[in-house]
Write a protein that holds these residues in place. Sequence first.
Motif, PDB file in Angstrom:
ATOM      1  N   SER A   1      39.838  24.447 -40.016  1.00  0.00           N
ATOM      2  CA  SER A   1      40.826  23.756 -41.057  1.00  0.00           C
ATOM      3  C   SER A   1      41.655  25.084 -41.320  1.00  0.00           C
ATOM      4  CB  SER A   1      39.797  23.490 -42.052  1.00  0.00           C
ATOM      5  OG  SER A   1      39.053  24.675 -42.602  1.00  0.00           O
ATOM      6  N   LEU A   2      41.583  26.444 -41.051  1.00  0.00           N
ATOM      7  CA  LEU A   2      42.906  27.155 -41.723  1.00  0.00           C
ATOM      8  C   LEU A   2      43.445  27.220 -40.357  1.00  0.00           C
ATOM      9  CD1 LEU A   2      40.679  30.147 -42.391  1.00  0.00           C
ATOM     10  CD2 LEU A   2      41.365  29.017 -44.599  1.00  0.00           C
ATOM     11  N   LEU A   3      44.003  26.472 -39.308  1.00  0.00           N
ATOM     12  CA  LEU A   3      45.130  26.942 -38.454  1.00  0.00           C
ATOM     13  C   LEU A   3      46.273  26.482 -38.773  1.00  0.00           C
ATOM     14  CD1 LEU A   3      42.865  26.930 -35.104  1.00  0.00           C
ATOM     15  CD2 LEU A   3      43.103  29.061 -36.570  1.00  0.00           C
ATOM     16  N   ASN A   4      46.097  24.952 -39.476  1.00  0.00           N
ATOM     17  CA  ASN A   4      47.856  24.747 -40.260  1.00  0.00           C
ATOM     18  C   ASN A   4      47.529  24.191 -41.392  1.00  0.00           C
ATOM     19  OD1 ASN A   4      48.445  23.927 -36.868  1.00  0.00           O
ATOM     20  ND2 ASN A   4      46.514  23.263 -36.506  1.00  0.00           N
ATOM     21  N   VAL A   5      46.764  24.801 -42.282  1.00  0.00           N
ATOM     22  CA  VAL A   5      47.119  24.940 -43.468  1.00  0.00           C
ATOM     23  C   VAL A   5      48.600  25.234 -43.699  1.00  0.00           C
ATOM     24  CG1 VAL A   5      46.116  26.803 -43.700  1.00  0.00           C
ATOM     25  CG2 VAL A   5      46.132  25.485 -46.132  1.00  0.00           C
TER      26      VAL A   5
ATOM     27  N   ASN B   1      51.514  26.592 -46.818  1.00  0.00           N
ATOM     28  CA  ASN B   1      51.301  26.548 -47.998  1.00  0.00           C
ATOM     29  C   ASN B   1      50.445  26.326 -49.723  1.00  0.00           C
ATOM     30  OD1 ASN B   1      52.529  29.580 -46.815  1.00  0.00           O
ATOM     31  ND2 ASN B   1      54.279  28.612 -46.794  1.00  0.00           N
ATOM     32  N   ARG B   2      51.450  25.446 -49.216  1.00  0.00           N
ATOM     33  CA  ARG B   2      50.580  24.802 -50.536  1.00  0.00           C
ATOM     34  C   ARG B   2      49.664  24.537 -50.497  1.00  0.00           C
ATOM     35  NH1 ARG B   2      53.990  19.686 -52.721  1.00  0.00           N
ATOM     36  NH2 ARG B   2      55.577  21.175 -52.854  1.00  0.00           N
ATOM     37  N   GLU B   3      48.797  24.009 -49.591  1.00  0.00           N
ATOM     38  CA  GLU B   3      47.480  24.033 -49.188  1.00  0.00           C
ATOM     39  C   GLU B   3      46.434  25.165 -49.902  1.00  0.00           C
ATOM     40  OE1 GLU B   3      47.792  19.867 -46.107  1.00  0.00           O
ATOM     41  OE2 GLU B   3      47.176  22.162 -45.767  1.00  0.00           O
ATOM     42  N   PHE B   4      47.257  26.627 -49.188  1.00  0.00           N
ATOM     43  CA  PHE B   4      46.253  27.156 -48.616  1.00  0.00           C
ATOM     44  C   PHE B   4      46.394  28.119 -50.519  1.00  0.00           C
ATOM     45  CE2 PHE B   4      46.067  32.012 -49.245  1.00  0.00           C
ATOM     46  CZ  PHE B   4      45.097  33.077 -48.214  1.00  0.00           C
ATOM     47  N   LYS B   5      47.322  27.823 -51.212  1.00  0.00           N
ATOM     48  CA  LYS B   5      47.779  28.439 -52.384  1.00  0.00           C
ATOM     49  C   LYS B   5      46.417  27.364 -53.542  1.00  0.00           C
ATOM     50  CE  LYS B   5      51.739  29.996 -52.446  1.00  0.00           C
ATOM     51  NZ  LYS B   5      53.092  30.293 -52.849  1.00  0.00           N
ATOM     52  N   THR B   6      46.303  25.924 -53.380  1.00  0.00           N
ATOM     53  CA  THR B   6      45.551  24.989 -54.049  1.00  0.00           C
ATOM     54  C   THR B   6      44.243  24.975 -53.997  1.00  0.00           C
ATOM     55  OG1 THR B   6      47.030  23.312 -54.029  1.00  0.00           O
ATOM     56  CG2 THR B   6      45.224  23.064 -54.555  1.00  0.00           C
ATOM     57  N   LYS B   7      44.402  25.108 -52.239  1.00  0.00           N
ATOM     58  CA  LYS B   7      42.434  26.409 -52.629  1.00  0.00           C
ATOM     59  C   LYS B   7      42.148  27.631 -52.424  1.00  0.00           C
ATOM     60  CE  LYS B   7      38.495  24.639 -49.055  1.00  0.00           C
ATOM     61  NZ  LYS B   7      38.542  23.651 -47.771  1.00  0.00           N
ATOM     62  N   TYR B   8      42.991  28.228 -52.084  1.00  0.00           N
ATOM     63  CA  TYR B   8      42.443  29.501 -52.143  1.00  0.00           C
ATOM     64  C   TYR B   8      43.492  30.730 -53.415  1.00  0.00           C
ATOM     65  CZ  TYR B   8      40.070  28.053 -47.737  1.00  0.00           C
ATOM     66  OH  TYR B   8      39.510  27.228 -46.628  1.00  0.00           O
ATOM     67  N   GLY B   9      44.068  30.136 -53.916  1.00  0.00           N
ATOM     68  CA  GLY B   9      44.915  30.712 -54.631  1.00  0.00           C
ATOM     69  C   GLY B   9      44.337  31.912 -56.240  1.00  0.00           C
ATOM     70  N   TYR B  10      43.152  31.312 -56.593  1.00  0.00           N
ATOM     71  CA  TYR B  10      42.174  31.807 -57.309  1.00  0.00           C
ATOM     72  C   TYR B  10      41.423  32.909 -56.579  1.00  0.00           C
ATOM     73  CZ  TYR B  10      37.874  29.312 -55.857  1.00  0.00           C
ATOM     74  OH  TYR B  10      36.816  28.561 -55.626  1.00  0.00           O
ATOM     75  N   LEU B  11      41.475  33.209 -55.483  1.00  0.00           N
ATOM     76  CA  LEU B  11      40.285  34.079 -55.385  1.00  0.00           C
ATOM     77  C   LEU B  11      40.997  35.637 -54.293  1.00  0.00           C
ATOM     78  CD1 LEU B  11      39.235  32.265 -51.345  1.00  0.00           C
ATOM     79  CD2 LEU B  11      38.142  32.366 -54.461  1.00  0.00           C
ATOM     80  N   SER B  12      40.602  36.552 -55.031  1.00  0.00           N
ATOM     81  CA  SER B  12      41.289  38.518 -54.604  1.00  0.00           C
ATOM     82  C   SER B  12      41.643  37.845 -53.452  1.00  0.00           C
ATOM     83  CB  SER B  12      40.115  39.371 -55.497  1.00  0.00           C
ATOM     84  OG  SER B  12      39.300  39.563 -54.558  1.00  0.00           O
ATOM     85  N   GLY B  13      41.290  37.450 -52.495  1.00  0.00           N
ATOM     86  CA  GLY B  13      41.367  37.448 -51.084  1.00  0.00           C
ATOM     87  C   GLY B  13      42.264  37.059 -50.777  1.00  0.00           C
ATOM     88  N   SER B  14      42.967  35.904 -51.870  1.00  0.00           N
ATOM     89  CA  SER B  14      44.138  35.160 -51.462  1.00  0.00           C
ATOM     90  C   SER B  14      45.377  36.058 -51.317  1.00  0.00           C
ATOM     91  CB  SER B  14      44.537  34.459 -51.955  1.00  0.00           C
ATOM     92  OG  SER B  14      45.188  34.091 -54.149  1.00  0.00           O
TER      93      SER B  14
END
Length: 375
Positions: free
Chosen positions: A274-278, A280-293
């Motif tokens: 699911s990460l291969l073609n995510v 930028n917007r999808e990444f920020k929406t799902k993972y943006g609140y993590l320190s790992g983002s």
Amino acid sequence: MNIKDFQEQLIEYSKEIGIDKIGFTTADPFIQLKERLKLQKKLNYQSGFESDDVDARTDAKKILSEAQSIISIALAYPNKMAGAPQSKKGETRGIFCRSSWGEDYHRVLKRKLVELEAYILLHLPNSKVQSMVDTGELVDRAVAERAGIGWSGKNCSIITPEFGSYVYLGEIITSIPFSPSTPIEDQCGECTKCIDVCPTGAIVGPGQLNAKHCVSFLTQTKEMIPLEFRERIGNRIYGCDSCQTICPKNKGLDFHLHEEMEPDPETVKPLLRSLLNVSNREFKTKYGYLSGSWRGKNPIQRNAIIALAHFKDESAVDELKQLVKQDPRPVIRGTAVWAISKIEGEKSKSYLENCLLTENDDIVMEEIKNAIDNF
């Protein structure tokens, strides 16, 4: 106001607002730390993420000229996850390290520090305060060690008697002359489990880390990960917990004291494909609140590709080949080439030879040639 009485009030207030541990130290320079940092720099062991100003990292008065004390705080975070999904054939998963579970700890700690600052200024309005978390100049662990939060373990983490090493650290430099806390004696003894278990041998000695070899650092870089380290990363897509999970001082400890630190299992153990073609917007929406983002999606995607190779996930080969064909980023294409060669073995040789005919980036071409030569 009597400073001693106010210090006791501040300790009680810190408990009321959910700070798990608080300690105090002087604003004196960290002389021994300064020498260690100079040695780290000389040995080229620094990650490059830290401030290059050794003076500011070891002298609070370089940051706040009126500094007389430093307040250190610690918040305990969980190390076990309920309902964690498991990898299975065709649905392999990566893992974010524990310090990237829940809301970005920088935000959580900063809110606590702001509350402490407000309390201080309410009662002592003429005092000066300046807080920082991780990204500030001061070395959080050095402050915490001298302020009696815990001792500095051989794994380079602060280990507290109450919460083990699963704590986030922050500090406030202040002009108030608080009484310093008593440092805690080192309790690691002869144990070297953290050194022995380090996947890349990055802990070169007790309390000495070659950050450039540390898996946590490697997963945050944006370049190609050196070949010698790739297979040791496993399915880690951000950070590494090995030197903490092995520590006897962490055995049986698991604290769930802050709701905002609780992990969403599907987010911190995501399906790799699911990460291969995510986007930028999808990444920020799902993972943006993590320190790992904080480094963006590119390193996470590269690490996901390495994890797919770790699992030898054949279901991902077509998508990896699409990345090699279409992705504009050489690091992603090059890592995908390596992953395909690991998953398919010599079966991929003719495919890679064809790739060599159309590829024009040096990084990717080198990966293709290395893969072919290794068959």
